[in-house]
Design a protein around this motif. Structure first.
Motif, PDB file in Angstrom:
ATOM      1  N   PRO A  15      34.610 -24.407  36.424  1.00  0.00           N
ATOM      2  CA  PRO A  15      33.518 -23.686  37.136  1.00  0.00           C
ATOM      3  C   PRO A  15      32.491 -24.396  36.758  1.00  0.00           C
ATOM      4  CG  PRO A  15      34.363 -21.709  37.111  1.00  0.00           C
ATOM      5  CD  PRO A  15      35.049 -22.268  36.307  1.00  0.00           C
ATOM      6  N   ILE A  16      31.829 -24.798  35.614  1.00  0.00           N
ATOM      7  CA  ILE A  16      30.721 -25.263  34.134  1.00  0.00           C
ATOM      8  C   ILE A  16      30.951 -27.096  35.014  1.00  0.00           C
ATOM      9  CG2 ILE A  16      29.403 -25.992  32.513  1.00  0.00           C
ATOM     10  CD1 ILE A  16      29.120 -23.017  31.862  1.00  0.00           C
ATOM     11  N   SER A  17      32.488 -27.366  34.385  1.00  0.00           N
ATOM     12  CA  SER A  17      32.970 -28.364  34.876  1.00  0.00           C
ATOM     13  C   SER A  17      32.195 -29.482  35.467  1.00  0.00           C
ATOM     14  CB  SER A  17      34.116 -28.653  33.850  1.00  0.00           C
ATOM     15  OG  SER A  17      34.126 -28.507  32.419  1.00  0.00           O
ATOM     16  N   MET A  18      33.086 -28.831  36.346  1.00  0.00           N
ATOM     17  CA  MET A  18      32.446 -29.180  37.993  1.00  0.00           C
ATOM     18  C   MET A  18      31.170 -29.555  38.366  1.00  0.00           C
ATOM     19  SD  MET A  18      35.489 -26.701  40.116  1.00  0.00           S
ATOM     20  CE  MET A  18      35.156 -27.584  42.003  1.00  0.00           C
ATOM     21  N   ILE A  19      30.415 -28.387  38.156  1.00  0.00           N
ATOM     22  CA  ILE A  19      29.118 -28.373  38.555  1.00  0.00           C
ATOM     23  C   ILE A  19      28.272 -29.838  37.574  1.00  0.00           C
ATOM     24  CG2 ILE A  19      26.782 -27.344  38.384  1.00  0.00           C
ATOM     25  CD1 ILE A  19      28.357 -24.575  38.472  1.00  0.00           C
ATOM     26  N   GLY A  20      28.170 -29.883  36.759  1.00  0.00           N
ATOM     27  CA  GLY A  20      27.593 -30.927  35.183  1.00  0.00           C
ATOM     28  C   GLY A  20      28.366 -32.315  36.258  1.00  0.00           C
ATOM     29  N   PHE A  21      29.122 -32.228  36.634  1.00  0.00           N
ATOM     30  CA  PHE A  21      30.010 -34.267  36.109  1.00  0.00           C
ATOM     31  C   PHE A  21      29.917 -33.857  38.089  1.00  0.00           C
ATOM     32  CE2 PHE A  21      33.226 -33.489  32.441  1.00  0.00           C
ATOM     33  CZ  PHE A  21      32.706 -34.510  31.893  1.00  0.00           C
ATOM     34  N   GLY A  22      30.157 -32.689  39.017  1.00  0.00           N
ATOM     35  CA  GLY A  22      29.088 -33.180  39.981  1.00  0.00           C
ATOM     36  C   GLY A  22      28.374 -33.430  40.473  1.00  0.00           C
ATOM     37  N   TYR A  23      26.858 -33.046  39.276  1.00  0.00           N
ATOM     38  CA  TYR A  23      26.078 -32.976  40.179  1.00  0.00           C
ATOM     39  C   TYR A  23      26.032 -34.896  39.145  1.00  0.00           C
ATOM     40  CZ  TYR A  23      20.883 -33.408  39.585  1.00  0.00           C
ATOM     41  OH  TYR A  23      19.513 -33.862  39.334  1.00  0.00           O
ATOM     42  N   TYR A  24      26.472 -35.325  38.254  1.00  0.00           N
ATOM     43  CA  TYR A  24      26.021 -36.038  37.170  1.00  0.00           C
ATOM     44  C   TYR A  24      26.984 -37.148  38.241  1.00  0.00           C
ATOM     45  CZ  TYR A  24      26.546 -39.632  34.256  1.00  0.00           C
ATOM     46  OH  TYR A  24      26.499 -40.627  33.133  1.00  0.00           O
ATOM     47  N   PHE A  25      28.217 -37.483  38.530  1.00  0.00           N
ATOM     48  CA  PHE A  25      28.215 -38.722  39.057  1.00  0.00           C
ATOM     49  C   PHE A  25      28.062 -39.253  40.887  1.00  0.00           C
ATOM     50  CE2 PHE A  25      32.900 -37.819  36.952  1.00  0.00           C
ATOM     51  CZ  PHE A  25      32.746 -38.659  35.969  1.00  0.00           C
ATOM     52  N   LYS A  64      30.256 -29.707  46.752  1.00  0.00           N
ATOM     53  CA  LYS A  64      30.347 -28.632  47.859  1.00  0.00           C
ATOM     54  C   LYS A  64      31.124 -27.853  47.563  1.00  0.00           C
ATOM     55  CE  LYS A  64      31.873 -29.481  52.632  1.00  0.00           C
ATOM     56  NZ  LYS A  64      32.741 -29.944  53.065  1.00  0.00           N
ATOM     57  N   ASN A  65      32.227 -28.263  46.973  1.00  0.00           N
ATOM     58  CA  ASN A  65      33.038 -27.176  46.358  1.00  0.00           C
ATOM     59  C   ASN A  65      32.671 -26.016  45.853  1.00  0.00           C
ATOM     60  OD1 ASN A  65      34.914 -27.785  49.174  1.00  0.00           O
ATOM     61  ND2 ASN A  65      35.674 -29.447  48.237  1.00  0.00           N
ATOM     62  N   THR A  66      31.502 -26.152  45.188  1.00  0.00           N
ATOM     63  CA  THR A  66      30.896 -25.007  44.057  1.00  0.00           C
ATOM     64  C   THR A  66      30.131 -24.909  44.653  1.00  0.00           C
ATOM     65  OG1 THR A  66      31.444 -26.451  42.292  1.00  0.00           O
ATOM     66  CG2 THR A  66      30.768 -25.117  41.961  1.00  0.00           C
ATOM     67  N   PHE A  67      28.900 -24.770  46.048  1.00  0.00           N
ATOM     68  CA  PHE A  67      28.341 -24.099  45.904  1.00  0.00           C
ATOM     69  C   PHE A  67      27.860 -24.257  47.524  1.00  0.00           C
ATOM     70  CE2 PHE A  67      26.952 -24.218  41.818  1.00  0.00           C
ATOM     71  CZ  PHE A  67      26.623 -23.515  41.467  1.00  0.00           C
ATOM     72  N   ASP A  68      27.700 -22.516  47.908  1.00  0.00           N
ATOM     73  CA  ASP A  68      27.694 -23.188  49.432  1.00  0.00           C
ATOM     74  C   ASP A  68      26.397 -23.933  49.797  1.00  0.00           C
ATOM     75  OD1 ASP A  68      25.484 -21.477  49.249  1.00  0.00           O
ATOM     76  OD2 ASP A  68      27.051 -19.637  50.882  1.00  0.00           O
ATOM     77  N   LYS A  70      23.710 -22.394  50.596  1.00  0.00           N
ATOM     78  CA  LYS A  70      22.542 -21.227  50.315  1.00  0.00           C
ATOM     79  C   LYS A  70      22.525 -21.521  48.906  1.00  0.00           C
ATOM     80  CE  LYS A  70      22.857 -18.485  54.153  1.00  0.00           C
ATOM     81  NZ  LYS A  70      23.618 -17.566  54.895  1.00  0.00           N
ATOM     82  N   GLY A  71      23.273 -22.185  48.098  1.00  0.00           N
ATOM     83  CA  GLY A  71      23.292 -22.169  46.641  1.00  0.00           C
ATOM     84  C   GLY A  71      23.776 -20.523  45.369  1.00  0.00           C
ATOM     85  N   GLN A  72      24.696 -20.167  46.896  1.00  0.00           N
ATOM     86  CA  GLN A  72      25.474 -19.547  46.388  1.00  0.00           C
ATOM     87  C   GLN A  72      26.955 -19.951  45.773  1.00  0.00           C
ATOM     88  OE1 GLN A  72      25.581 -16.947  49.245  1.00  0.00           O
ATOM     89  NE2 GLN A  72      23.440 -16.492  48.972  1.00  0.00           N
ATOM     90  N   ARG A  73      27.080 -19.012  45.128  1.00  0.00           N
ATOM     91  CA  ARG A  73      28.727 -19.241  44.121  1.00  0.00           C
ATOM     92  C   ARG A  73      29.824 -19.072  45.702  1.00  0.00           C
ATOM     93  NH1 ARG A  73      32.023 -22.267  43.010  1.00  0.00           N
ATOM     94  NH2 ARG A  73      34.058 -21.589  41.563  1.00  0.00           N
ATOM     95  N   TYR A  74      30.332 -20.191  46.327  1.00  0.00           N
ATOM     96  CA  TYR A  74      31.682 -20.420  47.163  1.00  0.00           C
ATOM     97  C   TYR A  74      32.953 -20.642  47.030  1.00  0.00           C
ATOM     98  CZ  TYR A  74      33.023 -22.843  51.377  1.00  0.00           C
ATOM     99  OH  TYR A  74      33.478 -21.961  52.490  1.00  0.00           O
ATOM    100  N   CYS A  75      33.867 -19.523  46.747  1.00  0.00           N
ATOM    101  CA  CYS A  75      35.621 -19.832  46.613  1.00  0.00           C
ATOM    102  C   CYS A  75      36.261 -19.674  47.166  1.00  0.00           C
ATOM    103  CB  CYS A  75      35.001 -20.085  45.200  1.00  0.00           C
ATOM    104  SG  CYS A  75      35.899 -20.068  44.109  1.00  0.00           S
TER     105      CYS A  75
END
Length: 197
Positions: A15-25, A64-68, A70-75
């Motif tokens: 999840p941290i990789s998804m957030i980091g690379f998602g934001y970066y890319f 998008k697939n990491t957070f909804d 509202k910024g909450q964890r979404y899975c």
């Protein structure tokens, strides 16, 4: 204790990789098309324009697939499963996907409510398989599902539940006397479809 800290870190790695690379890319792609870092497919590496677009889209998709919204964890993966009608041995069965919601009962109810207009259409099959694997429902939710189905303008003929606990299976047997359609619980999906026809 150090073992559990290690396990926690390993669990959070994806999840941290998804957030980091998602934001970066989503903000910028690697400057040069390369075979080491980035979203590397034959189409994304075709030229600079497709490289930029693919990284922007890929980054937004991961966020998008990491957070909804509202910024909450979404899975809950059950939210992405569509319910549908399938032909089976000369008949048709409605497959209601309410599985993989875990403890997200509000989302499960929301999905079922959204599917009710489709279920109640005259063209939809009156044979329904409801998959509840990996959804932790209780007797109130199960009763609510049965009551909702029995109050439809054209109630179903047969309903089979997949993935219920033994306690909830006993409740289904008790509720059978109060509803107008046949209902049972079968853990094997193929056998459940056979029972419907």
């Amino acid at each position: 204790m150090s073992f559990w800290i290690f396990m926690l870190l390993m669990t959070l790695l994806i999840p941290i990789s998804m957030i980091g690379f998602g934001y970066y890319f989503s903000k910028k792609a690697p400057k040069e098309i390369n075979n080491v870092l980035g979203y590397r497919t034959s189409r994304s590496m075709k030229n600079k324009e497709t490289w930029q677009f693919a990284h922007n889209y890929f980054g937004k998709l991961w966020l998008k697939n990491t957070f909804d919204e509202k910024g909450q964890r979404y899975c809950p993966s059950g939210l992405n499963k569509k319910s549908f009608s399938i032909p089976f041995h000369g008949g048709e069965i409605w497959i209601e996907h309410l599985d993989s919601f875990g403890n997200e009962i509000t989302l499960l109810k929301q999905k079922f409510i959204e599917d009710i207009p489709q279920i109640s259409q005259p063209s939809t099959s009156s044979l329904i398989a409801i998959n509840l694997d990996e959804s932790h429902i209780d007797k109130e939710i199960l009763s609510w599902i049965l009551d909702t189905l029995s109050t439809l303008p054209a109630p179903p003929q047969k309903v089979v539940f997949i993935g219920l606990t033994p306690k909830l299976k006993r409740l289904v047997k008790l509720k059978q006397k109060q509803i107008t359609f046949l209902v049972t619980c079968i853990d094997d999906f193929e056998k459940a479809k056979e029972w419907l026809l």
